[in-house]
Structure formats: C-alpha cells, structure tokens
Design an enzyme around this catalytic site. Structure first.
Site, PDB file in Angstrom:
ATOM      1  CG  ASP A   1     -18.642  78.978  38.066  1.00  0.00           C
ATOM      2  OD1 ASP A   1     -17.961  77.930  38.117  1.00  0.00           O
ATOM      3  OD2 ASP A   1     -19.471  79.272  38.940  1.00  0.00           O
TER       4      ASP A   1
ATOM      5  CG  ASP B   1     -16.420  74.568  35.073  1.00  0.00           C
ATOM      6  OD1 ASP B   1     -16.493  73.364  35.356  1.00  0.00           O
ATOM      7  OD2 ASP B   1     -16.876  75.460  35.791  1.00  0.00           O
TER       8      ASP B   1
ATOM      9  CG  ASP C   1     -20.450  73.837  38.192  1.00  0.00           C
ATOM     10  OD1 ASP C   1     -20.505  72.761  38.801  1.00  0.00           O
ATOM     11  OD2 ASP C   1     -19.753  74.800  38.561  1.00  0.00           O
TER      12      ASP C   1
END
Length: 909
Positions: free
Chosen positions: A645, A649, A340
C-alpha cells in the site's frame, strides 16, 4: 543512500550518510547556518540542483500504442494475405481480412487501458509549500524552490517538503507509512544514529512526502527532487520492467509454432500445385492464402479478451478491481504471494491483548477500536467491577491520553495515536465512560510524551481537591520511576526482576508494551514538574500488551492458499518479534525463523534465491529488499503476486507478475504500479481472485480446444482438395465468416463456465508447461479429422450429385458450423460425459449463443445480400438432413472417446 545531493564542489557526494552526523556537522557540511541561506546563495543552488520536484514520466503516444497491437506474427500473415488478395483484385476478400485485423487491434488498444501513471502519482505526494528561513527571517515559499542547505520549519499537519536532517524538535512524531509501510507514527529526535541504520529507524531524518502528526521541529534540507528517498523510489519504478503474464508467454510460444506450421504448409501446398500439377500461379496463391487464413484462429484474441473481461467483472463483485486484463489469468498461475503485514494481513488497528498486574495476567477479547469484548483469566471471564486495581489501571490509561474515540452510526472514528486509541477502547471494555471519567478527574497539567524521556504524565484533581498523577510510557522508563507496585490487597515494594521477566516474555511474543503507573502527592499540586514525577516514587499499576491483530478472514485465506499449493510470504518493515508473532497466528512461517533486511544486504544473489525459497517471513525490509526478493523468487521459477500500500511497495508491485494494491489505505503510487486494487484492503479477496483466475485460465484452455479443430478442419479440407486436384471447397471470406463470426459467437459462452470442482485444491499450473497438453493436442487432432472427413465427404457427395460449386461450398460451411455447435457441448467437460441435464442445460449462455447463431447462419445461407458477399446459395431439406446427421456423429464420437479414455485411466489405476 538517498540522503544526498549529486556531485557538487561544496557539498557531500550523493551517498553521504547524513543520519550518522550531528546537527552541527550537517549544517557545516551543507555550508548553511541557522539563519538560513542568503537569497543569492539559494538562487545559485537552485540553478545548480534544479527544482525540488520529480521529472514527469514519458507518456506513450496513442498512435504508437495502437500500432503495437499489430506486432504479432499471426497478424503479419493476415496482412500479407490481404496485400496479395488485393494484388489479384479480390477486393472483398482483401477488405474482410483487413477488417478482421483492424477489429483485433482496436480491441487490444481499448483494453490496454489508461497509460502508466505511477510517476505522476508520486509527484503529487510532494508538499506544495514550505516555511523556510532565508536571511534570518521565515518565509512561506513553494516547495519546488527548496534547495540543499535551506532551514525548514515543520509543525503538526505539515507534509515534509524534502529530505531533512532534524536539528531541533519537540514532541515530534511523523507518519512514514508511505515509505516504510508501517502506519504507526515514529518519534523523531536530533541524535545521530549508526550509518548502517535502516530507513525505518533513522529517527533524525524527516523524509519528503511523510506527514508530521504531532509536535514541531526544524531541520536542514539534505536532498531535493529526485535525490530524495521518494525520488529514488520513483526512479526505481521507472527502471523496473513489467513481465508478461504466464498466459501471454505461453500464447506467444504457441503463436510462433502455429505460424511456423502455417507458413510451411502453405508454402508446401503452393509448391506442390505449381511444380507437380502445373496449376496457375494465381490459383495456387489463392489456395495457399485460403489455407493460411483457415488455419489462423482469427477470433482467438477477441475471445481471450472477452474471457478476461468477464473475469474482471466477477472479481469486481468481490472487491478486486483489475487494471490490466492479463492480470486476471496471472492470478490463476500464482505460486507465491508476498504480502505486507500492516493493514493487509492485520486490521491496522492497535488492540490491547494482554493486561498484566502483580496478581493477574488477563487476556482481552475483541479486536479493533470497537469496544466490544471482555477480560478473562485462564479461560474464565472476569467481572471488572470486582477488581479495583484493574479498573484503576484502565482509568489511568484513559486519562493519561490525548486521543479521541467516538461512535458515528455503526463505526468508531478515532483521532490521535493508535496506541492511545487502544487504551480508550480497553477502558470502555472495562465499562468506564470516557466523558464521565474526564469530568470526575479533570486534567490540570501535563508532561507530554517526548522521545528523550519516553513517558507521558497527567495531573488530575478530584472533587475533594486530592491530586493524582497518572503516568504511561516505555516499560523500562516507567519502571525506573516506581518504588511500589499495586496489588489487589495493598501496595508493595516493587519487584523489578518480576517485571523485567514479564517484559521479556511478552516482547518475545511480538506485543508492544506500555507500563502504567500512578502517584498520589501528599499535598495538592498546581503544576506538574518533570523532576517531581521522576523522583516521586510512583506505584506501578501494571503492563498492557498490544498488537495490530490479524484479520480473521486473512487467517482463513492463508489456509485456503496453502491448500491450493500457494506459499504465502510476509515482507514487512516491522520488527522481528512482531513479524514472527503475527506470522505464527496467521500460519505463515514456523514461528521461529525470520530474516531481517540487514541480513539480506549481506547476501549475494545465489544465497538470496535459496533464502527466498526457504523462508516465509522477512522483517525490517526496505524497497530494495522487497524488489530483490520478488526478483529472486521469479528467478526460481515462481509466479509472484505482491501486495502493498505504500510508496515503498511500488517498485516490487510493478516487478511482480501480479501487483496487488490496497484501495482504502493504499497510496495512489501503489495503485498505479499495481495490476489489481483491493477495494476492501482484505487479503481474503486475493484468495477469491486466485480462484477466479484459475477459472478463467481453465475456460481459455477449453476455448482453445474448441476453436482449433475448426481452424485445422478448414485448412485440412483445403489441403486435401489441392492434393486431389479439386476446386477449393471453401473460399477465404467463408473461412473468415466461420473463424470470426460463428466461432466467436459460440466460444464466448465457454467464458461463462463456472469453476470446476476442486479448483482450489490442486496445485497451480506449471508456468513453463505449454498451454496445450498432450491430451488436448490429441483431442484437437481427433475432432479436426472428424471435421475434415465429414466436410470433404459431403462436398464430394454434393459435387457428384451435380450440385453447383456454390451449393457445395455452402454445405461445407454449414457442416463446419454444425460441428462447432455440437462440439461446444463436448467442451463443457473435457473428460466428464456431458449427457446429463446439467451438461446439456447447465450453461444458459450456450443455449442463447446457439439460438443466435442459428438465426445468423440462416441469414448467411438465404439472404441475397449475404449470398452476394459470401458466394452462398439456398440449400435443400435433404442437404440440411445430412448436415444434422454429421453433427450427431461428431457429438457421439467425442463422447465415446471420453468414455474410452476414462475406462483406460480406471484400468491403469
């Protein structure tokens, strides 16, 4: 989509696009009114749709988890051996074998850790209470009681209790990081959007589990429980299968081949003695069992577990907490890291990088919210005190602002919108003091930022009674309100083309732009009217461009990963331009090509696999995109690490070979779905974890090369004795002593070996290659032949000299142990010579383990209780001399073999 309820006679189907319908249409379709549902209708819908909660996950029974530890073909062989030895009343043999099996099972059971909690964690993200309209009156009810069609009231600080179609909102901003991964709160409105709009851009929907950070609103519930977006993700998590680590897959293949070889050899020995020599059935059965036990490396599971556990401890010292042991080795095999952007590669702190006025384009140094840094133009530092126009711009950004930034000890703590906090930091870098500036120009009135007009304006009065209005907002909006522009010498008529070109240029570089303007009324104002600001003809002070800057250590870590043959791919919910700009700074991608989530939706699996391999940056990605990309990479043969996070995800974290969650800003859902948690939320910690994973893998391979010659040597000695019609040179319990006690004691020390030189300069190991290469198999066979030759020769010699069978067997056991001791040094370096100070003394754990083993082995040989249990007897000094001489021969033979191989390689080169 997730915006719908299940099939119902009165309500739309579950794939209905609520975000593309007006508020009135949504209310009508849900058979509701602004006054809310009646109590009877709410009860009926509650019975139809159930509670607004997520079903609890199925917990695996502890006994079942324990029994699963026995599901291994090598363990099956040991259990069969225990049963057969018990049948023939060899109770000590049987008890020792069963003890070994149970010990291995207990180690696996304990290290498996706590049960899966991802779905439990996601359930706790739902709101506990909600304010709802029922029969034209507001009520506070448990969020579990919400039903589709309920009218819900939201205000700042509320956690959204269900998926809601907004029908009224004022200055409403919602933080959707748990779903989109982007920390910046998004503006909400009641206006419908296109049915194909991605989740991150559905401005008229408030999703369950997100947080209202500003303003207030009213909406109608469109989905509850598992039909919400967060509920749909929880179902995705439940359906995603975890993959076995590369090491476990390799060990499973190795175990099957080893089992086949053991069964065939044991059967062949049994049939040979029975049919060709007419030996007694019981005697041949014990010989076959002894050979099988000798060939099985019983200590290997324990040693692998200890090696992985040591890796866990080392990673913890570098802020990486491993939740599942096999993940340690998986990191060493990683070929692709999907990460990410926000908070992982970047600081998650908006920072002004560019200030643009008519006369200047300045670069602002410093990152994050700490006000350290300065201003420069073309590489030359500027003194802001000499530039009144720039100070005015910074002052306007400071005062037209609702955020707070304060220093506590050595850290800066903020409250409010990240972009506003960045403007306070900018002003402080210009040496403006927020307390003094607010005191000098106190605020008299404000027009708050709203998504409908996209600007904020504040009215201030100075000590002389003069009013000034500061304005900030979206560049296009503020530009349309300005008639002039501020230069260092005087105000000028605004040059719209100049500013639009600057906006296009900086937006393409991935910066978020704000325009800042001021207006000085001719007369003092008491209040600030919307129309006055719109029509005043304000003066544009300039533009500020800001980004969430990449971490410096992340840039170095990406370079380190590339050097190690690992590709880094960025999968983010952010916009194309921002993703491309950050990628260019980090060295990810080519700075030009980005694939959007909407494009992934149009691809079949074949094209997706090709794009996943070729492209490195993916923008506007949702949970399905992340999961599909991970699967596509795995189908291409990659070992994939995925960082994240947010709740969005979690499915991809669980599917990846190694899921890596953020410990500080990550949700509990992400942490529970991942195998590893970074306590410092820093991508750089992953690079260290990869290095540690490669070291663990190397040490496990060394352990295999060390253990197997002893196992093969013991089995070979037994097989040779049967072929020659001699009594067994070693008993089953003596074999288990070697395999479980002496081997484990010594092999553990190899787990403490430090990383080899260049461990992060070589490509990842091939996940499809066998764990033992041709060279390693040769080394195992070579040393096993030395063990067989030496052990059988000394056994035959002792028998010929008239010593008892117990004496001769005790010699064989100690021969094998002495061979293990010297070969342990050989295994420190598989190819390099070990005859040096570092080679002999560099690992103090080897010295400790050898010292401990000498004491244990003397007890095994001389203590009466051990002699009774294991059938040993006292040895003579001469016998010990022959045993030590054999050890020296093994050590020198392996070192000579290394020398020959090194010379051959050099000549070939």
């Amino acid at each position: 989509m997730a915006d719908k309820q299940p099939q119902a006679s009165a309500l739309p189907e579950s794939d209905f696009a609520w975000h593309s319908h007006s508020p009135q249409q949504a209310i009508e379709l849900l058979r509701s009114t602004l006054a809310g549902l009646s109590r009877q209708e709410a009860q009926r819908r509650f019975e139809q749709y159930g509670a607004n909660s997520l079903p609890p996950p199925q917990q695996k029974n502890a006994m079942l988890r324990f029994l699963q530890q026995f599901h291994n073909v090598l363990i099956y062989i040991l259990i069969a051996a225990a049963v057969m030895t018990a049948f023939w009343a060899h109770w000590i043999d049987s008890a020792v074998i069963i003890g070994v099996v149970v010990i291995n099972a207990l180690i696996g059971f304990i290290q498996e850790g706590k049960a899966e909690k991802a779905l439990n964690a996601i359930r706790h993200m739902l709101s506990l209470n909600a304010v709802v309209m029922r029969e034209n009156a507001s009520h506070s009810i448990a969020a579990e009681q919400l039903v589709p069609g309920d009218i819900v009231l939201l205000q700042s600080g509320d956690k959204v209790p269900a998926d809601i179609r907004l029908i009224r909102c004022k200055n409403m901003r919602i933080e959707e990081a748990v779903l989109t991964g982007e920390s910046e709160a998004v503006d909400k409105s009641i206006h419908a959007v296109d049915s194909r709009t991605v989740i991150a851009d559905r401005s008229c929907i408030a999703y369950s589990g997100t947080l209202v950070v500003y303003g207030q609103g009213t909406g109608v519930v469109i989905a509850t429980g598992q039909h919400t977006e967060i509920g749909r993700i929880s179902q995705m998590i439940a359906k995603v299968d975890r993959l076995a680590s590369p090491l476990l897959r390799q060990m499973a293949i190795f175990g099957r081949w080893l089992t086949l070889a053991i069964v065939l050899l044991a059967t062949a020995i049994f049939m040979y003695g029975l049919l060709l020599h007419d030996y007694p059935v019981q005697e041949m059965l014990m010989a076959a069992i002894s050979m099988a036990i000798a060939a099985i490396p019983e200590g290997l599971p324990a040693i692998m577990t200890i090696s992985l556990a040591l890796g866990v401890q080392n990673m913890a010292r570098h802020h990486a907490i491993v939740r599942r042991l096999p993940a340690v080795e998986s990191l060493g095999a990683v070929t692709v890291i999907c990460t990410d952007k926000t908070g992982t590669l970047t600081r998650n702190e908006m920072t002004v990088r560019t200030v643009i006025t008519v006369d200047h384009q300045l670069l602002v140094s410093g990152v994050g919210y700490a006000p350290s840094g300065g201003f420069s133009r073309q590489g030359k530092e500027l003194q802001m005190a000499d530039h009144a126009d720039l100070l005015t711009l910074c002052r306007a950004g400071l005062l037209c602002n609702d955020a707070v930034l304060q220093q506590h000890d050595d850290s800066w703590v903020n409250q409010g919108d990240p972009t506003e906090v960045a403007l306070i930091t900018l002003a402080m870098k210009a040496k403006l003091d927020p307390v003094n500036e607010r005191a000098a120009l106190p605020r008299a009135d404000v027009i708050p930022f709203e998504s409908e007009h996209r600007f904020m304006a504040t009215l201030h009065d100075d000590s002389a009674g003069q009013s000034v209005v500061y304005i900030k907002g979206a560049p296009e909006e503020v530009l349309s309100m300005c008639s002039h522009q501020r230069s260092s010498s005087e105000d000028q008529l605004i040059d719209q083309d100049f500013w639009h070109s600057k906006i296009q240029q900086e937006s393409a570089a991935g910066q978020r732009l704000l325009a800042i303007a001021c207006w000085v009324p001719r007369a003092k104002l008491q209040t600030l009217a919307f129309a006055d600001v719109r029509e005043a003809g304000a003066t544009l002070l300039g533009l500020v461009g800001m980004i969430d800057p990449p971490r410096e250590e992340a840039i170095a870590a990406v370079r380190k990963c590339h050097a190690a043959g690992i590709r880094v791919k960025m999968i983010t919910g952010d916009h194309r331009a921002t993703a491309c700009a950050i990628g260019a700074q980090l060295g990810i991608g080519d700075g030009l090509h980005v694939v959007a989530g909407s494009e992934l939706d149009e691809m079949d699996d074949t094209k997706l696999r090709r794009i996943a391999a070729d492209m490195d940056i993916f923008a506007r990605a949702n949970p399905e995109h992340k999961l599909r990309l991970v699967r596509a990479l795995q189908e291409n043969g990659d070992i994939v690490a995925m960082t994240g996070d947010g709740v969005n995800d979690a499915p991809a974290l669980k599917r990846a070979d190694i899921g890596v969650a953020m410990g500080q800003k990550g949700t509990e859902v992400a942490k529970e779905a991942a195998e590893m948690v970074l306590m410092d939320d820093n991508f750089a910690s992953i690079a260290y974890a990869v290095e540690e994973g490669r070291t663990v893998y190397d040490n496990i391979r060394k352990t295999l090369v060390y253990i197997l010659p002893t196992s093969c040597g013991g089995a070979g000695i037994l097989m040779l004795a049967v072929l020659l019609g001699m009594a067994l040179p070693i008993t089953p319990v003596q074999i288990l002593w070697i395999n479980m006690v002496t081997t484990v004691t010594l092999a553990i020390s190899l787990s403490f070996e430090r990383p080899e030189t260049g461990v992060m300069s070589r490509p990842p190991q091939d996940p499809h290659a066998p764990i033992l290469s041709g060279f390693l198999i040769w080394r195992i066979v070579f040393v096993a032949l030395l063990m067989i030759g030496g052990g059988f020769a000394l056994y035959f010699l002792e028998i010929m000299q008239g010593f008892s069978i117990e004496f001769s067997r005790t010699v064989v056991v100690n021969v094998l142990v002495m061979g293990q001791i010297v070969y342990l040094y050989n295994c420190r370096y598989l190819l390099a010579p070990v005859l040096s100070r570092e080679g002999l003394l560099g690992n103090r754990y080897i010295l400790v383990s050898i010292g401990l083993l000498v004491i244990v082995q003397l007890a095994f040989t001389y203590l009466p209780v051990m002699q009774q249990l294991f059938g040993t007897t006292d040895l003579t000094v001469a016998a010990w001399g022959r045993i030590v001489a054999f050890g020296l021969i093994v050590f020198l033979a392996v070192e000579l073999e290394k020398y020959v191989i090194a010379r051959s390689s050099a000549d070939a080169a």
